[in-house]
Design a protein around this motif. Structure first.
Motif, mmCIF file in Angstrom:
data_model
loop_
_atom_site.group_PDB
_atom_site.id
_atom_site.type_symbol
_atom_site.label_atom_id
_atom_site.label_comp_id
_atom_site.label_asym_id
_atom_site.label_seq_id
_atom_site.Cartn_x
_atom_site.Cartn_y
_atom_site.Cartn_z
ATOM 1 N N ALA A 168 -6.616 8.783 4.017
ATOM 2 C CA ALA A 168 -6.797 7.754 4.867
ATOM 3 C C ALA A 168 -7.061 8.304 6.470
ATOM 4 O O ALA A 168 -7.242 9.423 6.550
ATOM 5 C CB ALA A 168 -5.427 7.134 5.075
ATOM 6 N N MET A 186 0.836 -1.280 -0.158
ATOM 7 C CA MET A 186 0.059 -0.127 0.016
ATOM 8 C C MET A 186 0.852 1.233 -0.006
ATOM 9 O O MET A 186 1.946 1.222 0.610
ATOM 10 C CB MET A 186 -0.858 -0.097 1.396
ATOM 11 N N HIS A 187 0.440 2.139 -0.919
ATOM 12 C CA HIS A 187 1.078 3.587 -0.934
ATOM 13 C C HIS A 187 0.433 4.640 -0.394
ATOM 14 O O HIS A 187 -0.834 4.705 -0.730
ATOM 15 C CB HIS A 187 1.513 3.787 -2.265
ATOM 16 N N LEU A 188 0.651 5.333 0.874
ATOM 17 C CA LEU A 188 0.150 6.226 1.445
ATOM 18 C C LEU A 188 0.697 7.455 1.086
ATOM 19 O O LEU A 188 1.677 7.774 1.081
ATOM 20 C CB LEU A 188 0.063 6.046 2.973
ATOM 21 N N PRO A 194 -7.958 3.625 3.170
ATOM 22 C CA PRO A 194 -7.418 2.895 4.103
ATOM 23 C C PRO A 194 -7.692 3.568 5.597
ATOM 24 O O PRO A 194 -8.009 4.478 5.880
ATOM 25 C CB PRO A 194 -5.804 3.243 3.922
#
Length: 79
Positions: free
Chosen positions: A39, A1-3, A73
């Motif tokens: 997120a 996952m890329h935040l 997310p």
């Protein structure tokens, strides 16, 4: 996952009785999504995490995952 982008650590809403305010929690989550946050952090370092017992923390996290329903997310705070 890329935040990336805006990731909001949410304050936990309580009722006057001291119980979690689930309806306010749902509204808070929906408002964050509508505002475009990328997120959310449940029980992060916003100050209330130490006031939650294990069952309350679990309830907040489970409800956030259910309400968000994969749209963004949900991060579990450990602060």
């Amino acid at each position: 996952m890329h935040l990336s982008g805006s990731i909001t650590a949410l304050a936990t809403p309580f009722m006057a009785s001291g119980a979690l305010d689930s309806d306010a929690w749902d509204r808070l989550l929906e408002a964050q999504i509508a505002a475009g946050t990328q997120a959310v952090v449940v029980a992060g370092s916003t100050g209330e995490a130490n006031a939650l017992d294990e069952a309350e923390y679990d309830a907040l996290l489970r409800r956030a995952v259910a309400v968000v329903a994969g749209r963004i997310p949900v991060l579990a705070g450990t602060g």
